[in-house]
Structure formats: structure tokens, C-alpha cells
Design a protein around this motif. Structure first.
Motif, PDB file in Angstrom:
ATOM      1  N   TYR A  35     -29.595 -40.285 -19.545  1.00 37.39           N
ATOM      2  CA  TYR A  35     -30.262 -40.973 -20.637  1.00 37.39           C
ATOM      3  C   TYR A  35     -29.978 -40.242 -21.948  1.00 37.39           C
ATOM      4  O   TYR A  35     -29.797 -39.026 -21.967  1.00 37.39           O
ATOM      5  CB  TYR A  35     -31.781 -41.004 -20.419  1.00 37.39           C
ATOM      6  N   LEU A  90     -30.676 -36.450 -21.348  1.00 37.00           N
ATOM      7  CA  LEU A  90     -31.528 -36.177 -20.198  1.00 37.00           C
ATOM      8  C   LEU A  90     -30.854 -36.637 -18.922  1.00 37.00           C
ATOM      9  O   LEU A  90     -30.237 -37.702 -18.866  1.00 37.00           O
ATOM     10  CB  LEU A  90     -32.856 -36.912 -20.343  1.00 37.00           C
ATOM     11  N   GLN A 101     -37.683 -41.445 -10.501  1.00 38.71           N
ATOM     12  CA  GLN A 101     -36.748 -40.542 -11.144  1.00 38.71           C
ATOM     13  C   GLN A 101     -37.502 -39.355 -11.734  1.00 38.71           C
ATOM     14  O   GLN A 101     -38.532 -39.516 -12.370  1.00 38.71           O
ATOM     15  CB  GLN A 101     -35.988 -41.271 -12.256  1.00 38.71           C
ATOM     16  N   HIS A 102     -36.924 -38.175 -11.536  1.00 39.08           N
ATOM     17  CA  HIS A 102     -37.495 -36.953 -12.065  1.00 39.08           C
ATOM     18  C   HIS A 102     -36.496 -36.338 -13.038  1.00 39.08           C
ATOM     19  O   HIS A 102     -35.318 -36.221 -12.718  1.00 39.08           O
ATOM     20  CB  HIS A 102     -37.828 -35.984 -10.933  1.00 39.08           C
ATOM     21  N   PHE A 103     -36.979 -35.942 -14.209  1.00 38.01           N
ATOM     22  CA  PHE A 103     -36.108 -35.522 -15.293  1.00 38.01           C
ATOM     23  C   PHE A 103     -35.987 -34.008 -15.413  1.00 38.01           C
ATOM     24  O   PHE A 103     -36.917 -33.260 -15.107  1.00 38.01           O
ATOM     25  CB  PHE A 103     -36.644 -36.046 -16.630  1.00 38.01           C
ATOM     26  N   GLY A 104     -34.819 -33.594 -15.921  1.00 34.40           N
ATOM     27  CA  GLY A 104     -34.657 -32.231 -16.394  1.00 34.40           C
ATOM     28  C   GLY A 104     -35.138 -32.128 -17.834  1.00 34.40           C
ATOM     29  O   GLY A 104     -35.614 -33.115 -18.411  1.00 34.40           O
ATOM     30  N   ASP A 105     -35.015 -30.945 -18.419  1.00 35.35           N
ATOM     31  CA  ASP A 105     -35.477 -30.734 -19.785  1.00 35.35           C
ATOM     32  C   ASP A 105     -34.426 -31.074 -20.832  1.00 35.35           C
ATOM     33  O   ASP A 105     -34.677 -30.963 -22.037  1.00 35.35           O
ATOM     34  CB  ASP A 105     -35.956 -29.293 -19.975  1.00 35.35           C
TER      35      ASP A 105
END
Lengths: 112, 112
Positions: A35, A90, A101-105
Motif C-alpha cells: 500500500y 506499507l 491483513q496485518h501491517f508493518g510500520d
């Protein structure tokens, strides 16, 4: 159990250059989505990789490309950088294309 | 306190009060929704999800309500704490393509 990790955290490039961003998904996850988040806005979907293939794509030009490796990690490549490409990029991973969905920083990309 | 998303992008509540963040989604084909919390300098954090075959789902201090008739989603946070201060996004997924569309978010300020 490490979550989604992205590298680098910050990057400065100039117009016309190329950049590669990297993502390692959460353990047990096989699907990676990328993203772009401009300042003050919600994330915008670029594309999704599953089984090493691009499965879905958002409204982004083909200057944006990606890759997924056999270990499920992924890269986002952007060619011919424009000032408007400055954003937070992202990566999100999930245990399948239709799972949460799990995001990184993110990677903060600045174009000069 | 109550927010209507894009029309009221900032919601201020007193610590200990309940918060309600609203989201109007656009596509009647959307069948999966996720609420995310994003703190400054971090990626979105998964809070709770709901699929279109449900109208309510509860988590720890949070409840998501889905009204498909009017295409409306809300996030209720009980006993709001200072650590809840962040921007909250709703994301909708259409037809299981796992291509999530994010709104522009609502900023929640919790006053001590």
C-alpha cells in the motif's frame, strides 16, 4: 513471534531514480500486499502477491512492480521516481488472500 | 461522542467515556470489513473485523456494528483510554479479492 518487518525504515531518492523496498511477512503468512499512504490519507492498495504471483492490482502505473520469493518475502520496485511518489509504503501480510491483513510500520520514501 | 467519518475527521472524548467512530462505505458488494488503528509513525494495527453475514462482533473493549442496508459501519470503544488516541480507519473488501479500500480516517483524541 515477529510481525511484519519492512526495510529500510527511511529512504531519500531523487527524481528519476529507482528504489526497492523489502518486506518479510508475519510467521505463518503467505500473502503479501503493498500500500501507498500519502500524508493525511488512508492507505491505497498497490498490489498483492500470493504463491509468487501478482494476484490483484490497484490503480498504479507499471512503474510500480513487485516480486514474491519462495519464503513469502516480497519486494516493491518503483522506477523513474516522481516527486508524487513521496509517501509511506506499507506492507501487509495475511494467512491467505481472504484473511485479515496485518501491517508493518512502513518505509518512508522521500523524493527530492 | 460520535463521528461521521469524512464529515467530522476529529473526535474528542473524555477519558473513561465510550467512543463511537462511524464509517460509510461505498460499494454494496463489499463483504468484509476491518477496523485499523494507526498511531503516529507506525503502520495500521488490526483491531477487529466483520464479514457481511454478521451485523455485530465484539472484542476486548471494542464492538463493530455493520448495517448493510445503509452501508454503514461503526466502531465502539468502551471506557476510552489515552492510549486509544490515534487515527482509525475502516477498510472494505469487495468480493473476497482481498483488495482493501481505506477511508481517509477519523482522528480520536482522548482528553485526560
Amino acid at each position: 513471534d515477529a510481525g511484519v518487518t519492512q526495510s529500510p525504515t527511511h529512504l531519500i531518492k531523487t527524481r528519476g531514480q529507482q528504489v526497492t523496498l523489502r518486506c518479510s511477512p508475519k510467521s505463518g503468512h503467505d500473502t503479501v500486499s503493498w500500500y501507498q499512504q500519502a500524508l493525511g490519507q488512508g492507505p491505497q492498495f498497490i498490489f498483492q502477491y500470493y504463491e509468487e504471483e501478482e494476484r490483484q492490482r490497484g490503480n498504479f502505473p507499471d512503474r510500480f512492480s513487485g516480486h514474491q520469493f519462495p519464503n513469502y518475502s516480497s519486494e516493491l520496485n518503483v522506477n523513474a521516481l516522481l516527486l508524487g511518489d513521496s509517501a509511506l509504503y506499507l506492507c501487509a501480510s495475511s494467512a491467505g488472500p481472504d484473511q485479515p491483513q496485518h501491517f508493518g510500520d512502513g518505509t518512508r520514501l522521500s523524493i527530492l | 461522542g460520535e463521528s461521521v467519518g469524512l464529515h467530522l475527521p476529529t473526535l474528542s472524548v473524555q477519558e473513561g467515556d465510550n467512543s463511537i467512530i462511524n464509517c460509510a462505505y461505498s460499494n454494496s458488494a463489499s463483504d468484509y470489513f476491518i477496523w485499523y488503528k494507526q498511531e503516529s509513525g507506525k503502520g495500521p494495527q488490526f483491531i477487529i473485523d466483520i464479514r457481511s453475514n454478521m451485523d455485530k462482533r465484539q472484542g476486548q473493549r471494542v464492538t463493530v456494528l455493520l448495517n448493510k442496508t445503509v452501508k454503514h459501519l461503526s466502531l465502539q470503544i468502551a471506557a476510552t483510554q489515552p492510549g486509544d488516541s490515534a487515527v482509525y480507519f475502516c477498510a472494505e473488501n469487495i468480493n473476497n479479492f482481498n483488495k482493501f479500500y481505506f477511508g481517509s480516517g477519523t482522528k480520536l483524541n482522548v482528553k485526560p
